[in-house]
Design a protein around this motif. Structure first.
Motif, PDB file in Angstrom:
ATOM      1  N   VAL A  88       0.837  -1.197   0.000  1.00 47.35           N
ATOM      2  CA  VAL A  88       0.000   0.000   0.000  1.00 47.35           C
ATOM      3  C   VAL A  88       0.871   1.245   0.000  1.00 47.35           C
ATOM      4  O   VAL A  88       0.628   2.211  -0.731  1.00 47.35           O
ATOM      5  CB  VAL A  88      -0.954  -0.003   1.212  1.00 47.35           C
ATOM      6  CG1 VAL A  88      -1.574   1.375   1.414  1.00 47.35           C
ATOM      7  CG2 VAL A  88      -2.059  -1.043   1.028  1.00 47.35           C
ATOM      8  N   SER A  89       1.911   1.240   0.824  1.00 47.90           N
ATOM      9  CA  SER A  89       2.814   2.386   0.902  1.00 47.90           C
ATOM     10  C   SER A  89       3.490   2.647  -0.441  1.00 47.90           C
ATOM     11  O   SER A  89       3.594   3.800  -0.879  1.00 47.90           O
ATOM     12  CB  SER A  89       3.874   2.142   1.987  1.00 47.90           C
ATOM     13  OG  SER A  89       4.800   3.195   2.025  1.00 47.90           O
ATOM     14  N   ALA A  90       3.937   1.570  -1.102  1.00 45.07           N
ATOM     15  CA  ALA A  90       4.598   1.725  -2.405  1.00 45.07           C
ATOM     16  C   ALA A  90       3.629   2.295  -3.439  1.00 45.07           C
ATOM     17  O   ALA A  90       3.999   3.156  -4.251  1.00 45.07           O
ATOM     18  CB  ALA A  90       5.152   0.384  -2.873  1.00 45.07           C
ATOM     19  N   ALA A  91       2.397   1.819  -3.440  1.00 49.58           N
ATOM     20  CA  ALA A  91       1.405   2.313  -4.391  1.00 49.58           C
ATOM     21  C   ALA A  91       1.086   3.785  -4.140  1.00 49.58           C
ATOM     22  O   ALA A  91       0.931   4.573  -5.083  1.00 49.58           O
ATOM     23  CB  ALA A  91       0.133   1.471  -4.308  1.00 49.58           C
ATOM     24  N   CYS A  92       0.998   4.173  -2.877  1.00 50.22           N
ATOM     25  CA  CYS A  92       0.728   5.579  -2.552  1.00 50.22           C
ATOM     26  C   CYS A  92       1.898   6.467  -2.962  1.00 50.22           C
ATOM     27  O   CYS A  92       1.694   7.585  -3.451  1.00 50.22           O
ATOM     28  CB  CYS A  92       0.442   5.729  -1.060  1.00 50.22           C
ATOM     29  SG  CYS A  92      -1.155   5.051  -0.548  1.00 50.22           S
ATOM     30  N   ASP A  93       3.124   5.969  -2.783  1.00 51.31           N
ATOM     31  CA  ASP A  93       4.291   6.735  -3.226  1.00 51.31           C
ATOM     32  C   ASP A  93       4.252   6.930  -4.743  1.00 51.31           C
ATOM     33  O   ASP A  93       4.553   8.009  -5.258  1.00 51.31           O
ATOM     34  CB  ASP A  93       5.579   6.005  -2.831  1.00 51.31           C
ATOM     35  CG  ASP A  93       5.853   6.060  -1.341  1.00 51.31           C
ATOM     36  OD1 ASP A  93       5.227   6.889  -0.651  1.00 51.31           O
ATOM     37  OD2 ASP A  93       6.687   5.264  -0.863  1.00 51.31           O
ATOM     38  N   ALA A  94       3.871   5.874  -5.462  1.00 48.80           N
ATOM     39  CA  ALA A  94       3.797   5.956  -6.921  1.00 48.80           C
ATOM     40  C   ALA A  94       2.690   6.897  -7.363  1.00 48.80           C
ATOM     41  O   ALA A  94       2.773   7.523  -8.428  1.00 48.80           O
ATOM     42  CB  ALA A  94       3.569   4.565  -7.512  1.00 48.80           C
TER      43      ALA A  94
ATOM     44  N   VAL B 223      -3.942  14.733  -3.551  1.00 49.78           N
ATOM     45  CA  VAL B 223      -5.021  13.788  -3.271  1.00 49.78           C
ATOM     46  C   VAL B 223      -4.587  12.860  -2.140  1.00 49.78           C
ATOM     47  O   VAL B 223      -3.433  12.435  -2.069  1.00 49.78           O
ATOM     48  CB  VAL B 223      -5.366  12.967  -4.533  1.00 49.78           C
ATOM     49  CG1 VAL B 223      -6.356  11.859  -4.211  1.00 49.78           C
ATOM     50  CG2 VAL B 223      -5.919  13.885  -5.607  1.00 49.78           C
ATOM     51  N   ASP B 224      -5.524  12.546  -1.245  1.00 47.87           N
ATOM     52  CA  ASP B 224      -5.250  11.612  -0.155  1.00 47.87           C
ATOM     53  C   ASP B 224      -5.327  10.196  -0.716  1.00 47.87           C
ATOM     54  O   ASP B 224      -6.339   9.506  -0.602  1.00 47.87           O
ATOM     55  CB  ASP B 224      -6.269  11.813   0.969  1.00 47.87           C
ATOM     56  CG  ASP B 224      -5.945  10.978   2.206  1.00 47.87           C
ATOM     57  OD1 ASP B 224      -5.029  10.139   2.131  1.00 47.87           O
ATOM     58  OD2 ASP B 224      -6.634  11.142   3.230  1.00 47.87           O
ATOM     59  N   SER B 225      -4.230   9.757  -1.347  1.00 42.57           N
ATOM     60  CA  SER B 225      -4.205   8.461  -2.007  1.00 42.57           C
ATOM     61  C   SER B 225      -4.424   7.310  -1.035  1.00 42.57           C
ATOM     62  O   SER B 225      -5.061   6.307  -1.377  1.00 42.57           O
ATOM     63  CB  SER B 225      -2.873   8.267  -2.732  1.00 42.57           C
ATOM     64  OG  SER B 225      -2.699   9.231  -3.737  1.00 42.57           O
ATOM     65  N   ALA B 226      -3.893   7.442   0.181  1.00 43.43           N
ATOM     66  CA  ALA B 226      -4.031   6.368   1.162  1.00 43.43           C
ATOM     67  C   ALA B 226      -5.496   6.102   1.475  1.00 43.43           C
ATOM     68  O   ALA B 226      -5.931   4.945   1.548  1.00 43.43           O
ATOM     69  CB  ALA B 226      -3.262   6.705   2.431  1.00 43.43           C
ATOM     70  N   SER B 227      -6.284   7.164   1.659  1.00 43.67           N
ATOM     71  CA  SER B 227      -7.710   6.981   1.953  1.00 43.67           C
ATOM     72  C   SER B 227      -8.438   6.333   0.785  1.00 43.67           C
ATOM     73  O   SER B 227      -9.282   5.446   0.967  1.00 43.67           O
ATOM     74  CB  SER B 227      -8.360   8.325   2.293  1.00 43.67           C
ATOM     75  OG  SER B 227      -7.854   8.838   3.501  1.00 43.67           O
ATOM     76  N   LEU B 228      -8.126   6.788  -0.437  1.00 48.26           N
ATOM     77  CA  LEU B 228      -8.764   6.194  -1.612  1.00 48.26           C
ATOM     78  C   LEU B 228      -8.412   4.716  -1.743  1.00 48.26           C
ATOM     79  O   LEU B 228      -9.280   3.883  -2.045  1.00 48.26           O
ATOM     80  CB  LEU B 228      -8.330   6.942  -2.873  1.00 48.26           C
ATOM     81  CG  LEU B 228      -8.900   8.337  -3.102  1.00 48.26           C
ATOM     82  CD1 LEU B 228      -8.318   8.928  -4.384  1.00 48.26           C
ATOM     83  CD2 LEU B 228     -10.417   8.297  -3.186  1.00 48.26           C
ATOM     84  N   LEU B 229      -7.154   4.384  -1.503  1.00 46.64           N
ATOM     85  CA  LEU B 229      -6.725   2.998  -1.642  1.00 46.64           C
ATOM     86  C   LEU B 229      -7.344   2.123  -0.564  1.00 46.64           C
ATOM     87  O   LEU B 229      -7.778   0.988  -0.836  1.00 46.64           O
ATOM     88  CB  LEU B 229      -5.202   2.915  -1.596  1.00 46.64           C
ATOM     89  CG  LEU B 229      -4.564   1.573  -1.963  1.00 46.64           C
ATOM     90  CD1 LEU B 229      -5.183   0.982  -3.229  1.00 46.64           C
ATOM     91  CD2 LEU B 229      -3.073   1.731  -2.138  1.00 46.64           C
ATOM     92  N   HIS B 230      -7.430   2.633   0.647  1.00 46.10           N
ATOM     93  CA  HIS B 230      -8.074   1.856   1.699  1.00 46.10           C
ATOM     94  C   HIS B 230      -9.565   1.694   1.424  1.00 46.10           C
ATOM     95  O   HIS B 230     -10.178   0.699   1.833  1.00 46.10           O
ATOM     96  CB  HIS B 230      -7.823   2.500   3.062  1.00 46.10           C
ATOM     97  CG  HIS B 230      -6.464   2.195   3.618  1.00 46.10           C
ATOM     98  ND1 HIS B 230      -5.381   3.042   3.465  1.00 46.10           N
ATOM     99  CD2 HIS B 230      -5.988   1.115   4.285  1.00 46.10           C
ATOM    100  CE1 HIS B 230      -4.315   2.505   4.032  1.00 46.10           C
ATOM    101  NE2 HIS B 230      -4.654   1.339   4.533  1.00 46.10           N
TER     102      HIS B 230
END
Length: 210
Positions: free
Chosen positions: A68-74, A82-89
């Protein structure tokens, strides 16, 4: 799940991409369709980018797990602000992505099947240790025999774990003794280790079992 497990958990996409659609001629409005079981989800650009990034990126060393961390970094350069972490979760909560933590691979494999695209092209005299998947005259990805055998089993519709068990049984019955071919957990490990390469090449997709 502990914090340590979460850090090391591998991120995988779930669902089959059905294409991008523009509902009105000449409009910039669009949505991206992803089939998940018997439902089709319509994702906006931001959520679709995160779903696509769950497949992995080609610039990351294969030995580094895709998390998840790697995807958010990318996503940082593609979705600034954009709050990518929230969207991914959110995608994880909806079942459009899954984290596979250490020790949970077998349970994950029991609950999911793998769908395939393209054609199995076999190996070659030049590189008999590699097996190709793609189109006639156009290999898209080359994999080991272990991964190729699993890929060939995917149209059975069985769970990923059932496929690993069946292939291990088949190899033992044929007189095989190599641990990476007769142990279903090692077969599963080999497949998961190559999964992002297969996802990025578009030759497989994950589905939850009914």
């Amino acid at each position: 799940m502990t914090t340590a497990q979460t850090v090391r958990a591998v991120l995988l996409p779930v669902g089959q991409f059905f294409g991008t659609f523009y509902p009105v001629a000449g409009s910039t409005e669009r949505y991206h369709r992803v089939r998940l079981g018997d439902e089709v989800w319509e994702l906006d650009d931001e959520r679709f980018i995160l779903w696509a990034l769950a497949h992995g990126t080609g610039d990351r060393p294969a030995e580094q797990p895709w998390t998840v961390s790697a995807a958010c970094d990318a996503a940082a350069s593609q979705l600034p602000g954009v709050d990518s972490a929230s969207l991914l979760h959110g995608l994880l909560a909806e079942g459009l992505a899954v984290e596979v933590a250490p020790g949970e691979a077998v349970e994950f494999a029991r609950r999911h099947r793998v769908g395939t695209r393209m054609l199995g092209l076999g190996n070659s005299a030049e590189q008999p240790w590699l097996w190709s998947i793609g189109f006639f005259g156009h290999p898209v990805v080359r994999v080991t025999r272990t991964v190729y055998d699993l890929w060939e089993w995917c149209p059975s519709g069985e769970s990923l774990w059932t496929m690993c068990q069946a292939l291990a049984d088949e190899e033992r019955e044929a007189g095989g003794t190599e641990p990476d071919l007769v142990d279903p957990e090692q077969l599963l490990t080999a497949f998961l280790g190559t999964a992002h390469l297969l996802f990025m090449a578009g030759v497989v997709y994950l589905e939850p079992l009914p």
